[in-house]
Write a protein that holds these residues in place. Structure first.
Motif, PDB file in Angstrom:
ATOM      1  N   ILE A  51       0.829  -1.211   0.000  1.00  0.00           N
ATOM      2  CA  ILE A  51       0.000   0.000   0.000  1.00  0.00           C
ATOM      3  C   ILE A  51       0.861   1.257   0.000  1.00  0.00           C
ATOM      4  O   ILE A  51       0.500   2.270  -0.579  1.00  0.00           O
ATOM      5  CB  ILE A  51      -0.974  -0.018   1.200  1.00  0.00           C
ATOM      6  CG1 ILE A  51      -2.035  -1.087   0.971  1.00  0.00           C
ATOM      7  CG2 ILE A  51      -1.618   1.340   1.414  1.00  0.00           C
ATOM      8  CD1 ILE A  51      -2.906  -1.376   2.177  1.00  0.00           C
ATOM      9  N   ARG A  52       2.018   1.184   0.631  1.00  0.00           N
ATOM     10  CA  ARG A  52       2.886   2.350   0.741  1.00  0.00           C
ATOM     11  C   ARG A  52       3.769   2.579  -0.490  1.00  0.00           C
ATOM     12  O   ARG A  52       4.123   3.721  -0.786  1.00  0.00           O
ATOM     13  CB  ARG A  52       3.776   2.198   1.980  1.00  0.00           C
ATOM     14  CG  ARG A  52       4.255   3.505   2.535  1.00  0.00           C
ATOM     15  CD  ARG A  52       5.092   3.318   3.767  1.00  0.00           C
ATOM     16  NE  ARG A  52       6.458   3.079   3.341  1.00  0.00           N
ATOM     17  CZ  ARG A  52       7.297   2.248   3.914  1.00  0.00           C
ATOM     18  NH1 ARG A  52       6.934   1.547   4.953  1.00  0.00           N
ATOM     19  NH2 ARG A  52       8.519   2.092   3.463  1.00  0.00           N
ATOM     20  N   THR A  53       4.110   1.522  -1.217  1.00  0.00           N
ATOM     21  CA  THR A  53       5.135   1.664  -2.253  1.00  0.00           C
ATOM     22  C   THR A  53       4.687   1.379  -3.681  1.00  0.00           C
ATOM     23  O   THR A  53       5.366   1.804  -4.616  1.00  0.00           O
ATOM     24  CB  THR A  53       6.339   0.747  -1.952  1.00  0.00           C
ATOM     25  OG1 THR A  53       5.908  -0.623  -1.969  1.00  0.00           O
ATOM     26  CG2 THR A  53       6.953   1.066  -0.598  1.00  0.00           C
ATOM     27  N   GLU A  54       3.603   0.669  -3.872  1.00  0.00           N
ATOM     28  CA  GLU A  54       3.244   0.228  -5.216  1.00  0.00           C
ATOM     29  C   GLU A  54       2.105   1.069  -5.797  1.00  0.00           C
ATOM     30  O   GLU A  54       0.983   1.044  -5.281  1.00  0.00           O
ATOM     31  CB  GLU A  54       2.869  -1.253  -5.219  1.00  0.00           C
ATOM     32  CG  GLU A  54       4.020  -2.161  -4.852  1.00  0.00           C
ATOM     33  CD  GLU A  54       5.209  -2.010  -5.773  1.00  0.00           C
ATOM     34  OE1 GLU A  54       5.034  -1.929  -7.005  1.00  0.00           O
ATOM     35  OE2 GLU A  54       6.351  -1.960  -5.259  1.00  0.00           O
ATOM     36  N   ASP A  55       2.395   1.784  -6.872  1.00  0.00           N
ATOM     37  CA  ASP A  55       1.409   2.685  -7.479  1.00  0.00           C
ATOM     38  C   ASP A  55       0.124   1.969  -7.885  1.00  0.00           C
ATOM     39  O   ASP A  55      -0.975   2.498  -7.685  1.00  0.00           O
ATOM     40  CB  ASP A  55       2.008   3.399  -8.693  1.00  0.00           C
ATOM     41  CG  ASP A  55       3.076   4.402  -8.304  1.00  0.00           C
ATOM     42  OD1 ASP A  55       3.074   4.865  -7.142  1.00  0.00           O
ATOM     43  OD2 ASP A  55       3.922   4.734  -9.160  1.00  0.00           O
ATOM     44  N   ALA A  56       0.237   0.775  -8.446  1.00  0.00           N
ATOM     45  CA  ALA A  56      -0.960   0.050  -8.882  1.00  0.00           C
ATOM     46  C   ALA A  56      -1.841  -0.300  -7.677  1.00  0.00           C
ATOM     47  O   ALA A  56      -3.069  -0.173  -7.738  1.00  0.00           O
ATOM     48  CB  ALA A  56      -0.581  -1.210  -9.646  1.00  0.00           C
ATOM     49  N   ILE A  57      -1.243  -0.721  -6.588  1.00  0.00           N
ATOM     50  CA  ILE A  57      -1.997  -1.065  -5.377  1.00  0.00           C
ATOM     51  C   ILE A  57      -2.638   0.188  -4.791  1.00  0.00           C
ATOM     52  O   ILE A  57      -3.807   0.171  -4.366  1.00  0.00           O
ATOM     53  CB  ILE A  57      -1.091  -1.751  -4.335  1.00  0.00           C
ATOM     54  CG1 ILE A  57      -0.567  -3.093  -4.853  1.00  0.00           C
ATOM     55  CG2 ILE A  57      -1.810  -1.915  -3.002  1.00  0.00           C
ATOM     56  CD1 ILE A  57      -1.588  -4.198  -4.948  1.00  0.00           C
ATOM     57  N   ILE A  58      -1.891   1.287  -4.774  1.00  0.00           N
ATOM     58  CA  ILE A  58      -2.429   2.553  -4.270  1.00  0.00           C
ATOM     59  C   ILE A  58      -3.633   2.975  -5.102  1.00  0.00           C
ATOM     60  O   ILE A  58      -4.685   3.339  -4.570  1.00  0.00           O
ATOM     61  CB  ILE A  58      -1.336   3.648  -4.268  1.00  0.00           C
ATOM     62  CG1 ILE A  58      -0.251   3.303  -3.254  1.00  0.00           C
ATOM     63  CG2 ILE A  58      -1.936   5.019  -3.984  1.00  0.00           C
ATOM     64  CD1 ILE A  58       1.022   4.121  -3.392  1.00  0.00           C
ATOM     65  N   THR A  59      -3.506   2.908  -6.424  1.00  0.00           N
ATOM     66  CA  THR A  59      -4.596   3.291  -7.324  1.00  0.00           C
ATOM     67  C   THR A  59      -5.811   2.395  -7.119  1.00  0.00           C
ATOM     68  O   THR A  59      -6.946   2.879  -7.000  1.00  0.00           O
ATOM     69  CB  THR A  59      -4.127   3.225  -8.788  1.00  0.00           C
ATOM     70  OG1 THR A  59      -3.015   4.102  -8.948  1.00  0.00           O
ATOM     71  CG2 THR A  59      -5.243   3.609  -9.746  1.00  0.00           C
ATOM     72  N   GLN A  60      -5.589   1.090  -7.075  1.00  0.00           N
ATOM     73  CA  GLN A  60      -6.699   0.156  -6.917  1.00  0.00           C
ATOM     74  C   GLN A  60      -7.355   0.291  -5.543  1.00  0.00           C
ATOM     75  O   GLN A  60      -8.577   0.144  -5.420  1.00  0.00           O
ATOM     76  CB  GLN A  60      -6.223  -1.272  -7.174  1.00  0.00           C
ATOM     77  CG  GLN A  60      -5.868  -1.482  -8.628  1.00  0.00           C
ATOM     78  CD  GLN A  60      -4.947  -2.649  -8.874  1.00  0.00           C
ATOM     79  OE1 GLN A  60      -4.524  -3.337  -7.957  1.00  0.00           O
ATOM     80  NE2 GLN A  60      -4.610  -2.859 -10.135  1.00  0.00           N
ATOM     81  N   SER A  61      -6.570   0.605  -4.534  1.00  0.00           N
ATOM     82  CA  SER A  61      -7.141   0.846  -3.201  1.00  0.00           C
ATOM     83  C   SER A  61      -7.993   2.109  -3.201  1.00  0.00           C
ATOM     84  O   SER A  61      -9.060   2.149  -2.558  1.00  0.00           O
ATOM     85  CB  SER A  61      -6.025   0.963  -2.160  1.00  0.00           C
ATOM     86  OG  SER A  61      -5.331  -0.254  -2.044  1.00  0.00           O
TER      87      SER A  61
END
Length: 123
Positions: free
Chosen positions: A23-33
């Motif tokens: 959640i802190r480092t991955e842009d795709a995970i941040i976007t999807q979250s």
């Protein structure tokens, strides 16, 4: 028994650490979250049903899980061979393809859930 419980607690600690890192480092995970957060707000706004909540949460979990596995595969490939290689590229593409399948089906679920609510709101 004590050793078993300590082992499970350590496993949970590592799993939560991994989720936090994603959640802190991955842009795709941040976007999807972020998309999941927006859809959660919409779910409360429209008052979606219990079964719709279950399907929506399942879709979120599926996409975030597959994206997390994709990230792990990419990091492992980069560790093994930091320079471009055709076979590594092929592996990364297949891993990204898995995310695409999950995202497309999640999008279909979200459309099925929200289409009637949006159509009624516009009417």
């Amino acid at each position: 028994m004590k050793q078993f419980l300590v082992g499970r607690l350590k496993s949970i600690k590592y799993a939560l650490r991994g989720a936090f890192l994603l959640i802190r480092t991955e842009d795709a995970i941040i976007t999807q979250s972020f998309v999941a957060l927006i859809l959660t707000i919409l779910g409360f706004y429209f008052g979606i049903s219990r079964s719709e909540w279950m399907l929506q949460l399942l879709a979120f979990g599926l996409v975030l899980s597959i994206e997390s596995l994709n990230t792990a595969v990419e990091k492992l490939c980069d560790f093994i061979n930091p320079e471009y290689h055709d076979r590594i590229g092929f592996i990364k593409d297949i891993s990204a393809g898995a995310v695409t399948f999950a995202a497309l089906f999640a999008f279909a679920i979200i459309c099925i859930i929200y289409w009637p609510y949006l159509a009624q709101a516009v009417a």
